[in-house]
Scaffold this motif. Sequence first.
Motif, PDB file in Angstrom:
ATOM      1  N   GLY A   1       0.817  -1.208   0.000  1.00  0.00           N
ATOM      2  CA  GLY A   1       0.000   0.000   0.000  1.00  0.00           C
ATOM      3  C   GLY A   1       0.848   1.254   0.000  1.00  0.00           C
ATOM      4  N   VAL A   2       1.938   1.241   0.787  1.00  0.00           N
ATOM      5  CA  VAL A   2       2.850   2.389   0.807  1.00  0.00           C
ATOM      6  C   VAL A   2       3.495   2.581  -0.563  1.00  0.00           C
ATOM      7  CG1 VAL A   2       5.003   3.283   1.788  1.00  0.00           C
ATOM      8  CG2 VAL A   2       3.292   2.226   3.277  1.00  0.00           C
ATOM      9  N   THR A   3       3.859   1.486  -1.223  1.00  0.00           N
ATOM     10  CA  THR A   3       4.452   1.574  -2.551  1.00  0.00           C
ATOM     11  C   THR A   3       3.503   2.227  -3.541  1.00  0.00           C
ATOM     12  OG1 THR A   3       5.850  -0.377  -2.191  1.00  0.00           O
ATOM     13  CG2 THR A   3       5.399   0.234  -4.480  1.00  0.00           C
ATOM     14  N   LEU A   4       2.242   1.802  -3.534  1.00  0.00           N
ATOM     15  CA  LEU A   4       1.260   2.390  -4.447  1.00  0.00           C
ATOM     16  C   LEU A   4       1.049   3.869  -4.137  1.00  0.00           C
ATOM     17  CD1 LEU A   4      -1.442  -0.442  -4.600  1.00  0.00           C
ATOM     18  CD2 LEU A   4       0.393   0.025  -6.228  1.00  0.00           C
ATOM     19  N   GLY A   5       0.895   4.185  -2.860  1.00  0.00           N
ATOM     20  CA  GLY A   5       0.644   5.567  -2.480  1.00  0.00           C
ATOM     21  C   GLY A   5       1.794   6.493  -2.825  1.00  0.00           C
ATOM     22  N   SER A   6       3.018   6.047  -2.542  1.00  0.00           N
ATOM     23  CA  SER A   6       4.171   6.918  -2.786  1.00  0.00           C
ATOM     24  C   SER A   6       4.390   7.154  -4.272  1.00  0.00           C
ATOM     25  CB  SER A   6       5.437   6.309  -2.162  1.00  0.00           C
ATOM     26  OG  SER A   6       5.797   5.098  -2.813  1.00  0.00           O
TER      27      SER A   6
ATOM     28  N   MET B   1       5.041  16.782  -4.203  1.00  0.00           N
ATOM     29  CA  MET B   1       6.404  17.314  -4.260  1.00  0.00           C
ATOM     30  C   MET B   1       6.518  18.451  -5.275  1.00  0.00           C
ATOM     31  SD  MET B   1       7.725  15.644  -1.881  1.00  0.00           S
ATOM     32  CE  MET B   1       7.206  14.184  -0.986  1.00  0.00           C
ATOM     33  N   VAL B   2       5.853  18.300  -6.421  1.00  0.00           N
ATOM     34  CA  VAL B   2       5.901  19.364  -7.427  1.00  0.00           C
ATOM     35  C   VAL B   2       5.215  20.616  -6.891  1.00  0.00           C
ATOM     36  CG1 VAL B   2       5.102  20.069  -9.723  1.00  0.00           C
ATOM     37  CG2 VAL B   2       6.075  17.787  -9.391  1.00  0.00           C
ATOM     38  N   ALA B   3       4.069  20.456  -6.214  1.00  0.00           N
ATOM     39  CA  ALA B   3       3.373  21.606  -5.635  1.00  0.00           C
ATOM     40  C   ALA B   3       4.223  22.266  -4.550  1.00  0.00           C
ATOM     41  CB  ALA B   3       2.026  21.172  -5.064  1.00  0.00           C
ATOM     42  N   THR B   4       4.882  21.451  -3.727  1.00  0.00           N
ATOM     43  CA  THR B   4       5.773  21.996  -2.695  1.00  0.00           C
ATOM     44  C   THR B   4       6.917  22.782  -3.325  1.00  0.00           C
ATOM     45  OG1 THR B   4       5.263  20.177  -1.178  1.00  0.00           O
ATOM     46  CG2 THR B   4       7.296  21.401  -0.777  1.00  0.00           C
ATOM     47  N   ALA B   5       7.516  22.219  -4.378  1.00  0.00           N
ATOM     48  CA  ALA B   5       8.611  22.906  -5.066  1.00  0.00           C
ATOM     49  C   ALA B   5       8.137  24.204  -5.694  1.00  0.00           C
ATOM     50  CB  ALA B   5       9.211  21.985  -6.127  1.00  0.00           C
ATOM     51  N   TYR B   6       6.946  24.175  -6.286  1.00  0.00           N
ATOM     52  CA  TYR B   6       6.410  25.381  -6.920  1.00  0.00           C
ATOM     53  C   TYR B   6       6.208  26.486  -5.886  1.00  0.00           C
ATOM     54  CZ  TYR B   6       3.504  28.395  -9.827  1.00  0.00           C
ATOM     55  OH  TYR B   6       3.014  29.473 -10.522  1.00  0.00           O
ATOM     56  N   LEU B   7       5.608  26.154  -4.745  1.00  0.00           N
ATOM     57  CA  LEU B   7       5.377  27.155  -3.702  1.00  0.00           C
ATOM     58  C   LEU B   7       6.696  27.672  -3.134  1.00  0.00           C
ATOM     59  CD1 LEU B   7       2.388  25.507  -1.787  1.00  0.00           C
ATOM     60  CD2 LEU B   7       2.305  27.499  -3.306  1.00  0.00           C
TER      61      LEU B   7
ATOM     62  N   GLU C   1       9.723  14.277   3.359  1.00  0.00           N
ATOM     63  CA  GLU C   1      10.214  14.494   1.998  1.00  0.00           C
ATOM     64  C   GLU C   1       9.769  15.858   1.467  1.00  0.00           C
ATOM     65  OE1 GLU C   1       9.440  11.202  -0.643  1.00  0.00           O
ATOM     66  OE2 GLU C   1       9.516   9.778   0.996  1.00  0.00           O
ATOM     67  N   MET C   2       8.571  16.285   1.838  1.00  0.00           N
ATOM     68  CA  MET C   2       8.101  17.595   1.413  1.00  0.00           C
ATOM     69  C   MET C   2       8.940  18.705   2.052  1.00  0.00           C
ATOM     70  SD  MET C   2       3.986  16.829   1.597  1.00  0.00           S
ATOM     71  CE  MET C   2       3.477  18.501   1.221  1.00  0.00           C
ATOM     72  N   VAL C   3       9.301  18.511   3.313  1.00  0.00           N
ATOM     73  CA  VAL C   3      10.174  19.484   3.986  1.00  0.00           C
ATOM     74  C   VAL C   3      11.529  19.549   3.285  1.00  0.00           C
ATOM     75  CG1 VAL C   3      11.378  20.018   6.142  1.00  0.00           C
ATOM     76  CG2 VAL C   3       9.013  19.216   6.202  1.00  0.00           C
TER      77      VAL C   3
ATOM     78  N   THR D   1      13.183  16.477  -9.295  1.00  0.00           N
ATOM     79  CA  THR D   1      13.465  15.175  -9.910  1.00  0.00           C
ATOM     80  C   THR D   1      13.746  14.078  -8.899  1.00  0.00           C
ATOM     81  OG1 THR D   1      15.825  15.689 -10.142  1.00  0.00           O
ATOM     82  CG2 THR D   1      14.376  16.272 -11.984  1.00  0.00           C
ATOM     83  N   SER D   2      14.090  14.446  -7.668  1.00  0.00           N
ATOM     84  CA  SER D   2      14.417  13.408  -6.692  1.00  0.00           C
ATOM     85  C   SER D   2      13.234  12.482  -6.450  1.00  0.00           C
ATOM     86  CB  SER D   2      14.866  14.051  -5.371  1.00  0.00           C
ATOM     87  OG  SER D   2      13.825  14.843  -4.823  1.00  0.00           O
ATOM     88  N   VAL D   3      12.005  13.014  -6.580  1.00  0.00           N
ATOM     89  CA  VAL D   3      10.828  12.192  -6.318  1.00  0.00           C
ATOM     90  C   VAL D   3      10.708  11.061  -7.336  1.00  0.00           C
ATOM     91  CG1 VAL D   3       9.278  13.690  -7.658  1.00  0.00           C
ATOM     92  CG2 VAL D   3       8.357  12.241  -5.852  1.00  0.00           C
ATOM     93  N   VAL D   4      11.072  11.312  -8.608  1.00  0.00           N
ATOM     94  CA  VAL D   4      10.986  10.272  -9.617  1.00  0.00           C
ATOM     95  C   VAL D   4      12.115   9.258  -9.447  1.00  0.00           C
ATOM     96  CG1 VAL D   4      11.003   9.795 -12.096  1.00  0.00           C
ATOM     97  CG2 VAL D   4       9.773  11.769 -11.214  1.00  0.00           C
ATOM     98  N   GLY D   5      13.309   9.747  -9.106  1.00  0.00           N
ATOM     99  CA  GLY D   5      14.401   8.824  -8.810  1.00  0.00           C
ATOM    100  C   GLY D   5      14.050   7.924  -7.645  1.00  0.00           C
TER     101      GLY D   5
END
Length: 337
Positions: A79-84, A92-98, A238-240, A256-260
Amino acid sequence: MSSDSSWWNLLPWAAVLLASLWTAHWGAEQFARPLRKLRRQWGISVAAGGALVGLAAASPEIGINASSAWRGSADVGFGVTLGSNILAIPLMVATAYLASRTKRLPGDSEHREHLQQRLLRVERSAVTVQALPYLAIIGLFALLTVPAPWRGLQPLDALILLGAYAVYLAQALFRKKVRGERVEWQGKEIAFAIGGVAAVAGGTYFAVMATERIVETLGISRIIGGLFITSPVAMMPEMVATWALVRSGQTTSGVTSVVGDHAVVLTLGLVPLALVSLPIEDMGLFVTSLVFMFAMGASYGGFIHFGASTHGFLRWQVLTLLGLGLCYVAAAIAWAQ
């Protein structure tokens, strides 16, 4: 047992879950520091470096999968794998944008223009080095798990997944190399890295234990608990970290770290679950997750490459990713009922 009593029983385990996952993230950060040094020393580009540093970033998810396999709760890790792999990209993209909505970022001379364009600038190489291989890994994951003759994960799949990670890492490390830097290594940081690995192992073990207790109290399945409870909590550190990276001027690394991370989770991270054999009982939820996983990865790469005259994310694209994530949550809840 009264509902009030149930909630009081839930609170201590919720605290354990939070503390355990923050501990695991702290350990992952200690492990990531020497990997970042290796990236600079070996002359690996920032985008390609996500494949290497992603090994540390994904270590909490790897630890959760290993701990859940060890404890006989493989559905928690799954479940964690699917969610992440679905919810983390928009968050992460929204966090980076803000984080990038400030008048000036260090090292970005064109940032004022990007602010006017409402653009989060990302290097173009993130598409070929990260997004496209990630989509290929999703395809492999679907091939190993969906067809009826070999549905689920088996020990043989562990070897295939290890080979896929080796190929993914190799294509990133040897693509678009730059001149390496001279770095100094200290015994203290190596000791902290070893301690970090121990923190990840201990933190994720107690996180799985806490998830088991929480889902028992709430009366929900373990895969739903991993998907909607453990996974979002694991994303908070991770968002922090993403916020801090972008604020320091490392926007491409932050995005890009999120995709890696995800590429590692879908290959190396699934090995513990494959070794204990993981049947897939709710194919409706799983196929729905695969569809959204591919759609999210394709949108991520497509928006970077085609969405703006200079590569990156425009505001409407960030909102589209968030909307896609919300659609998945709604669909997953519908299937779970």
